[in-house]
Write an enzyme that holds these catalytic residues in place. Structure first.
Site, mmCIF file in Angstrom:
data_model
loop_
_atom_site.group_PDB
_atom_site.id
_atom_site.type_symbol
_atom_site.label_atom_id
_atom_site.label_comp_id
_atom_site.label_asym_id
_atom_site.label_seq_id
_atom_site.Cartn_x
_atom_site.Cartn_y
_atom_site.Cartn_z
ATOM 1 C CG ASN A 149 -0.361 0.130 2.508
ATOM 2 O OD1 ASN A 149 0.747 -0.357 2.720
ATOM 3 N ND2 ASN A 149 -1.027 0.799 3.419
ATOM 4 C CD GLU A 247 6.070 0.804 12.919
ATOM 5 O OE1 GLU A 247 4.898 1.090 13.218
ATOM 6 O OE2 GLU A 247 7.044 1.142 13.614
ATOM 7 C CB CYS A 281 -1.222 1.563 8.213
ATOM 8 S SG CYS A 281 -0.025 2.863 7.935
HETATM 9 P P1 NAD Z 1 0.906 -8.598 4.420
HETATM 10 O O1 NAD Z 1 1.130 -8.891 5.861
HETATM 11 O O2 NAD Z 1 0.047 -9.512 3.647
HETATM 12 O O3 NAD Z 1 2.315 -8.568 3.640
HETATM 13 C C1 NAD Z 1 3.359 -7.711 4.033
HETATM 14 C C2 NAD Z 1 4.684 -8.300 3.567
HETATM 15 O O4 NAD Z 1 4.932 -9.502 4.288
HETATM 16 C C3 NAD Z 1 4.708 -8.682 2.088
HETATM 17 O O5 NAD Z 1 5.966 -8.358 1.545
HETATM 18 C C4 NAD Z 1 4.514 -10.193 2.139
HETATM 19 O O6 NAD Z 1 5.043 -10.857 1.010
HETATM 20 C C5 NAD Z 1 5.279 -10.546 3.400
HETATM 21 N N1 NAD Z 1 4.914 -11.822 4.023
HETATM 22 C C6 NAD Z 1 3.757 -12.537 3.882
HETATM 23 N N2 NAD Z 1 3.820 -13.640 4.641
HETATM 24 C C7 NAD Z 1 5.007 -13.637 5.280
HETATM 25 C C8 NAD Z 1 5.649 -14.510 6.216
HETATM 26 N N3 NAD Z 1 5.055 -15.612 6.653
HETATM 27 N N4 NAD Z 1 6.874 -14.173 6.666
HETATM 28 C C9 NAD Z 1 7.484 -13.037 6.274
HETATM 29 N N5 NAD Z 1 6.935 -12.176 5.375
HETATM 30 C C10 NAD Z 1 5.710 -12.476 4.889
HETATM 31 O O7 NAD Z 1 0.387 -7.088 4.345
HETATM 32 P P2 NAD Z 1 -0.106 -6.274 3.059
HETATM 33 O O8 NAD Z 1 -1.461 -6.765 2.674
HETATM 34 O O9 NAD Z 1 0.974 -6.247 2.035
HETATM 35 O O10 NAD Z 1 -0.215 -4.793 3.652
HETATM 36 C C11 NAD Z 1 -1.339 -4.281 4.268
HETATM 37 C C12 NAD Z 1 -1.157 -4.246 5.778
HETATM 38 O O11 NAD Z 1 -0.023 -3.465 6.114
HETATM 39 C C13 NAD Z 1 -2.324 -3.578 6.478
HETATM 40 O O12 NAD Z 1 -2.657 -4.327 7.624
HETATM 41 C C14 NAD Z 1 -1.775 -2.216 6.859
HETATM 42 O O13 NAD Z 1 -2.395 -1.590 7.972
HETATM 43 C C15 NAD Z 1 -0.347 -2.548 7.152
HETATM 44 N N6 NAD Z 1 0.498 -1.349 7.083
HETATM 45 C C16 NAD Z 1 0.993 -0.843 8.256
HETATM 46 C C17 NAD Z 1 1.771 0.314 8.251
HETATM 47 C C18 NAD Z 1 2.340 0.872 9.532
HETATM 48 O O14 NAD Z 1 3.298 1.621 9.463
HETATM 49 N N7 NAD Z 1 1.794 0.538 10.699
HETATM 50 C C19 NAD Z 1 2.053 0.947 7.025
HETATM 51 C C20 NAD Z 1 1.539 0.401 5.845
HETATM 52 C C21 NAD Z 1 0.770 -0.763 5.893
#
Ligand code: NAD
Length: 491
Positions: A149, A247, A281
């Site tokens: 995102n 995060e 987020c």
């Molecule tokens: P996601 O958790 O599906 O994926 C995030 C990353 O983790 C991707 O690169 C993915 O390939 C990787 N991943 C998936 N499974 C994994 C595993 N088992 N081990 C290690 N890595 C793995 O999240 P998303 O759908 O890409 O992003 C959306 C989420 O991110 C929302 O919940 C949003 O709130 C959060 N977000 C948080 C912040 C913050 O700063 N707090 C900022 C942006 C997005």
């Protein structure tokens, strides 16, 4: 376009790897094919990073910072191009995409300044002729795992403090958004960043993400993503005794008090809730409104939401772009159906947009509910789409209690003209970020970014505090007395 990993300063292709299609969510066109790394490719990258870090860690920090300046200028030069790539790949409207590139530029220049600080401490010693200080040293190899995102903003908030601190980086971008990462690889290459200081490996979260977290040669993991994935990363990283920063998700609220400027509040809510189609987020997904102004706010909100133009983010006229994919569309819609079963009243939106204008893209109508129960799933869970619920309350105490009743704690906001209310609210709202008379989004790079409770594990991206993750602190005592002096004993 076939993408390639960026390892040891070279674009790296492994013929044995499978490729995934990268889809433009506004049109469903395939814009690139991204390789899914094997563990062998990741090993190759970890080795390149380890070798590079031994030299990079010895380069004076102000010199390391010079590369960040060059990267910042390059980002500035390519801002429009990068913004278009970002919109095509991820969907957010072009104005917001420009904002995200600007965040990277700001962070580059800000962290370049840190190259001349990287502050430690100097303190008096309790003994005579003895000097005491602490200094920062690099941690080693840093693994970055990032979401789709904010596919460039989030990784750069992590990569720049890691680089200036003398670490080498392995970045695994989300599989939905590899093209902007590939563009970033070109920039690292163009500015001549020493080979292996940043390595970009495309791959699945389950395989490559997991291996990054457990590999003994990767010393730090900085993860941004969903709470469910974050929990897995924390468990595995904890087992391997790694420094892990998380995060995670948010369930952010705007509070509107009875003395608020309602027009200003409506602007802030619409921007926070429907920008990036609600996929931030920090997106506002609850509006906690004082009952005395609930009806008026509701009418004003409906009127503004129905004016929003929805469509391809490359068209400057559109204010809301698509959501990331069809899976997200159906997930959002299931929350909308559930909310109605839970007794919430749909005021506008509530549907997947179809027809000529929206034919091939993943568009969801900006949606507003009222009569939302604070404990319902709509009010408790991260939907990650353009949906908000109105919750009426009788006073500030109740508003704060509703705000704090979720498991997340990223961002909150309050609209009021009363200075006492402002100070009470900023004290009592249990979130990492509080806005007053502004929506729930809009962080600046020089303050810490992150949240409380289920939003993370206490680390922060951005600001000088980001350096804590990427440095070890070493305490150094220099005794120049020429005799044995024993702390706590020879006083
Ligand atoms: P996601 O958790 O599906 O994926 C995030 C990353 O983790 C991707 O690169 C993915 O390939 C990787 N991943 C998936 N499974 C994994 C595993 N088992 N081990 C290690 N890595 C793995 O999240 P998303 O759908 O890409 O992003 C959306 C989420 O991110 C929302 O919940 C949003 O709130 C959060 N977000 C948080 C912040 C913050 O700063 N707090 C900022 C942006 C997005």
């Amino acid at each position: 376009m076939k993408l390639a990993h960026y390892i040891g300063g070279e674009f790296h292709v492994n013929e044995e790897e499978k490729y995934l299609e990268v889809i433009n969510p506004a049109t469903s066109d395939t814009i690139a094919n991204v390789p899914m790394a094997t563990l062998h490719t990741l090993d190759f990258a970890i080795n390149a990073a380890e070798q590079a870090q031994k030299i990079w860690g010895q380069v004076p920090a102000p010199k390391r910072a010079d590369y960040l300046l060059d990267i910042g200028y390059k980002l500035k030069e390519k801002k429009e191009h990068l913004a278009r790539v970002l919109t095509e790949e991820m969907g957010k409207v072009i104005e917001e995409a420009r904002g995200e590139i600007q965040e990277g530029i700001d962070m580059a220049f800000y962290m370049a300044g840190e190259g001349r600080r990287l502050l430690g401490e100097t303190t008096p010693s309790e003994l005579t002729d003895k000097f005491a200080m602490s200094v920062r040293t690099p941690v080693g190899v840093v693994g970055l795992i990032t979401p789709w995102n904010f596919p460039i903003g989030v990784p750069l908030l992590k990569a720049f403090p890691a680089i200036v601190s003398g670490n080498a980086v392995i970045w695994k971008p989300a599989s939905e958004t590899p093209v902007i990462a590939y563009e970033m690889a070109k920039i690292f290459d163009e500015v001549g960043l020493p080979k292996g200081v940043v390595n970009i490996v495309f791959g699945s979260g389950n395989e490559i993400g997991t291996e990054l977290v457990q590999n003994p040669h990767v010393n730090v993991i900085s993860f941004t993503g969903s709470t469910s994935t974050g929990r897995k990363v924390a468990e595995l990283g904890g087992y391997h005794l790694k420094k892990v920063s998380l995060e995670l998700g948010g369930k952010n609220a705007v509070i509107v008090m009875d003395d608020a400027d309602l027009d200003l509040a409506v602007e802030g809510i619409v921007w926070s809730a429907f920008g990036t189609a609600g996929q931030r987020c920090t997106a506002c997904s609850r509006v906690i409104v004082h009952e005395a102004v609930a009806d008026e706010l509701e009418q004003k909100l409906v009127a503004e939401i129905e004016k929003l133009t929805i469509g391809n983010g490359l068209d400057e006229a559109n204010k809301v772009g698509p959501v990331i994919n069809t899976e997200a569309l159906y997930k959002i819609h299931s929350y909308v159906e559930l909310a109605q079963l839970d007794g919430a009243t749909l005021l506008t939106g509530g549907q997947i947009l179809e027809g000529d204008d929206y034919d091939l893209g993943c568009y969801y109508a900006p949606t507003l509910f009222k009569n939302v129960h604070p404990q319902s799933r709509l009010a408790q869970e991260e939907i990650f789409g353009p949906v908000i619920g109105l919750i009426s309350v009788a006073n500030l105490e109740e508003a704060v209690a509703v705000n704090n009743s979720v498991t997340y704690g990223l961002s909150s906001s309050i609209y009021t003209r009363d200075v006492n209310t402002v100070f009470r609210a900023q004290r009592d709202l249990d979130t990492g970020i509080v806005y007053v008379n502004a929506g729930t989004t809009g962080a600046e790079v020089h303050l810490p970014f992150g949240g409380t409770k289920g939003t993370g594990n206490g680390h922060r991206d951005s600001g000088a505090r980001a350096l804590e993750l990427y440095t070890e602190v070493k305490s150094v005592y220099i005794d120049f007395s020429g005799k044995l002096q024993r702390a706590q004993i020879d006083r």
